[in-house]
Each structure stands twice: as C-alpha cells, then as structure tokens.
Scaffold this motif. Structure first.
Motif, PDB file in Angstrom:
ATOM      1  N   ASP A   1       0.820  -1.305   0.004  1.00  0.00           N
ATOM      2  CA  ASP A   1       0.071  -0.221  -0.010  1.00  0.00           C
ATOM      3  C   ASP A   1       0.870   1.171   0.015  1.00  0.00           C
ATOM      4  N   GLY A   2       1.813   1.196   0.641  1.00  0.00           N
ATOM      5  CA  GLY A   2       2.822   2.417   0.965  1.00  0.00           C
ATOM      6  C   GLY A   2       3.533   2.697  -0.495  1.00  0.00           C
TER       7      GLY A   2
ATOM      8  N   VAL B   1       2.377   1.588  -3.430  1.00  0.00           N
ATOM      9  CA  VAL B   1       1.475   1.851  -4.375  1.00  0.00           C
ATOM     10  C   VAL B   1       1.020   3.519  -4.261  1.00  0.00           C
ATOM     11  N   LYS B   2       0.745   3.964  -2.894  1.00  0.00           N
ATOM     12  CA  LYS B   2       0.539   5.397  -2.673  1.00  0.00           C
ATOM     13  C   LYS B   2       1.774   6.316  -3.122  1.00  0.00           C
ATOM     14  N   SER B   3       2.976   5.786  -3.195  1.00  0.00           N
ATOM     15  CA  SER B   3       3.984   6.679  -3.472  1.00  0.00           C
ATOM     16  C   SER B   3       4.218   7.112  -5.082  1.00  0.00           C
TER      17      SER B   3
ATOM     18  N   GLY C   1      -1.248   7.167  -7.541  1.00  0.00           N
ATOM     19  CA  GLY C   1      -1.009   6.257  -6.334  1.00  0.00           C
ATOM     20  C   GLY C   1      -2.120   5.844  -5.439  1.00  0.00           C
ATOM     21  N   THR C   2      -2.991   7.176  -4.998  1.00  0.00           N
ATOM     22  CA  THR C   2      -4.167   7.075  -4.345  1.00  0.00           C
ATOM     23  C   THR C   2      -5.064   6.268  -4.924  1.00  0.00           C
ATOM     24  N   ALA C   3      -5.439   6.640  -6.087  1.00  0.00           N
ATOM     25  CA  ALA C   3      -6.544   6.245  -6.821  1.00  0.00           C
ATOM     26  C   ALA C   3      -6.270   4.767  -7.370  1.00  0.00           C
TER      27      ALA C   3
ATOM     28  N   SER D   1      -4.333   2.614  -5.211  1.00  0.00           N
ATOM     29  CA  SER D   1      -4.294   1.917  -4.014  1.00  0.00           C
ATOM     30  C   SER D   1      -5.914   1.651  -3.570  1.00  0.00           C
ATOM     31  N   SER D   2      -6.694   2.643  -3.795  1.00  0.00           N
ATOM     32  CA  SER D   2      -8.154   2.470  -3.467  1.00  0.00           C
ATOM     33  C   SER D   2      -8.691   1.435  -4.350  1.00  0.00           C
TER      34      SER D   2
ATOM     35  N   GLN E   1     -10.855   1.760   1.173  1.00  0.00           N
ATOM     36  CA  GLN E   1      -9.570   2.121   2.227  1.00  0.00           C
ATOM     37  C   GLN E   1      -8.899   0.880   2.530  1.00  0.00           C
ATOM     38  N   PHE E   2      -7.500   1.035   2.809  1.00  0.00           N
ATOM     39  CA  PHE E   2      -6.802   0.025   2.959  1.00  0.00           C
ATOM     40  C   PHE E   2      -7.155  -0.551   4.416  1.00  0.00           C
TER      41      PHE E   2
END
Length: 295
Positions: free
Chosen positions: A154-155, A157-159, A164-166, A168-169, A175-176
């Motif tokens: 998750d970290g 992918v969000k980077s 990244g945020t989309a 991860s979602s 939400q994780f």
C-alpha cells in the motif's frame, strides 16, 4: 527421425548445468500447483469474523477472520497440512529464484538478441507473473505476515505520483486494507496459474525451434552441428567490389581468415586473366596485384 529425437533429447535434458534453471522453475511450478490444489480444498477465502476454538491454545477465544481460522485448521488439524504449506511456500521461492537465474543466464549469454528476443520477452513476463503469484499468495492467510506485506504494498503504490492514491483504492476496494482477499484469491488460484501455463507452453515451443544461447565447455556439440549445405555458427558471407566486379568472400568472423576466400560472383566468367573459381586471399594491394585486379 532419430536425429530429430536426439535434438529433442538435447533440449529437454541439456548437457550444460546452466540450462537446468528453466527446468527447475517448471518443476517447482508443478509442485506449487499440486500443493496449491490440496490447500485450496479446506481454505476459506473470507474475512467474516469468527471466534477461534481450535487446538492451538494461545489463540483460543480470539476473534479472527475465516481465512486465518481455516489456515490454522490446515496447520494443526489437517493431517500433513503444515508440511503441505511448507512445501508450497518453499517451492514458490525456489521457482522465483530459478527463473531469476534463468534470466541472468540469458542476459549474460546474449539470449535477449535476435532470433531469441521473443524467448527473452516470454521469460521476463513469466518472471513478473511469478512475482505477482507470490505477492497475492502471501496475503491469503490473513495473519501478521500478510498484513505487514500488504502495508508495504500500500505504501509503495501510494508513492506513485498522481495516480497512487486512486490505484491503491482500486486495489484494496476502498480504504486500506479492505476486502483484499476477494481480489487476490481468484488472481492467485485461477488467473495467474493459467497465464503461467500458457507462458511455459510458449517457452517450450520456442525452445524446440531455437538453439541454446550458450556454446562452450559442457555443452553438447550435436546441438550446434553445421546443417548440411548450410553455414555453421559464426560463419558469414561477405560481398566486396574490386574495380566494378562483384566478389564473394566466405569465411569465419571469429579470429579466422578465410583460406580460399575470394571467388567470382559470375559463374563461367574470367577474372583478370584467371579461371573462375577460388583464388587465395592475400592482404591489401598485393592480393589485387596477384589476381590481376591491381591498378
């Protein structure tokens, strides 16, 4: 027919040890598939909460997911269940390591060049699919190890900038951590193994068509035998022009000078007063003077 069978035997059971990495990866995949089928029967891919009441006393009465409860049942209640889990785990690690070494062998022997470029792409794709299978498999037990690996994913992918945020979602269904087992279970059990089977078949077909990328001590010279009427490995045919006449030079390009290298490109014609055919190759202008082509 016998020669074809000998060539097939040389590719299926190679004489050089470096060719065995691909076979180790395939045999490990077979072990992973068989042990995975055994584990798939008692496993429950669900995050619904249950209270553990199994034989493992330290966790008795603890609320956990059905996935972890079924994993503990495999380890402590199923006969040889823990052994099957360990075989599945270590075979998957061996499979990834073997395909990585196979990639390194192809790289350092020039196996990524033509005409083996497609084989390189297939092996690299197979390596990525194996990494995906190992990644999705670690999250299925829903224990502390799988939770830690998911947090790292998750970290990472969000980077990724902008998306990244989309992403991860989308991966975790909101939400994780979300219901990640619902996504990873069909990928790990159905999709990725099917892709690996297709890639292994494609790699086997390409391996039967192409010669090995290594030739050296320990390899079978029959695999590199010069075809009848053809040119051996490392040989080339060069065309040169001397005073407007087309000449053809045959020879080897690896530290070898052709012995009888120059011949006319015109059958039945004469070249500088000499009869057509092969004439000795001499260095520089002396060759032209000897053959009657000098200015």
């Amino acid at each position: 027919m016998r020669r074809w069978l000998d060539g097939l035997r040389g590719r299926v059971f190679p004489d050089h040890w470096s060719f065995l990495f691909g076979q180790i990866a395939f045999y490990s995949f077979v072990v992973v598939s068989v042990s995975g089928l055994v584990l798939m029967v008692p496993y429950e891919p669900s995050l619904d909460p249950v209270v553990y009441d199994g034989p493992y006393a330290p966790l008795r009465g603890v609320t956990m997911s059905r996935a972890l409860d079924s994993t503990l049942a495999i380890s402590f209640e199923m006969r040889a269940g823990l052994l099957v889990r360990q075989v599945h785990h270590w075979a998957s690690l061996l499979m990834v390591a073997a395909i990585m070494l196979h990639l390194l062998r192809l790289f350092f022997t020039g196996g990524f060049r033509r005409p083996r470029r497609l084989s390189w792409v297939v092996v690299f794709t197979l390596f990525l699919v194996m990494l995906g299978g190992a990644l999705t498999g670690t999250s299925l037990p829903d224990d502390m190890l799988s939770g830690s690996s998911l947090a790292v994913i998750d970290g990472v992918v969000k980077s990724i900038p902008f998306i990244g945020t989309a992403l991860s979602s989308l991966m975790f269904g909101g939400q994780f951590p979300g219901d990640v087992i619902a996504l990873f279970y069909p990928l790990h059990v159905y999709v990725l193994p099917a892709v690996m089977i297709v890639l292994f078949i494609a790699l086997a077909v390409l391996g039967l068509k192409l010669r090995p990328a290594v030739r050296g001590p320990g390899t079978d010279e029959r695999q590199h035998r010069r075809p009848p009427g053809g040119r051996g490995r490392g040989e080339e045919r060069r065309t040169v022009r001397v005073r407007g006449r087309r000449l053809v030079a045959d020879g080897r390009h690896r530290n070898h000078q052709p012995d009888l290298a120059v011949r006319t490109g015109r059958p039945g014609g004469r070249l500088g007063g000499h009869r057509p055919g092969l004439v000795p190759r001499l260095p520089g202008r002396r060759a032209a003077a000897r053959t009657g082509l000098g200015g």
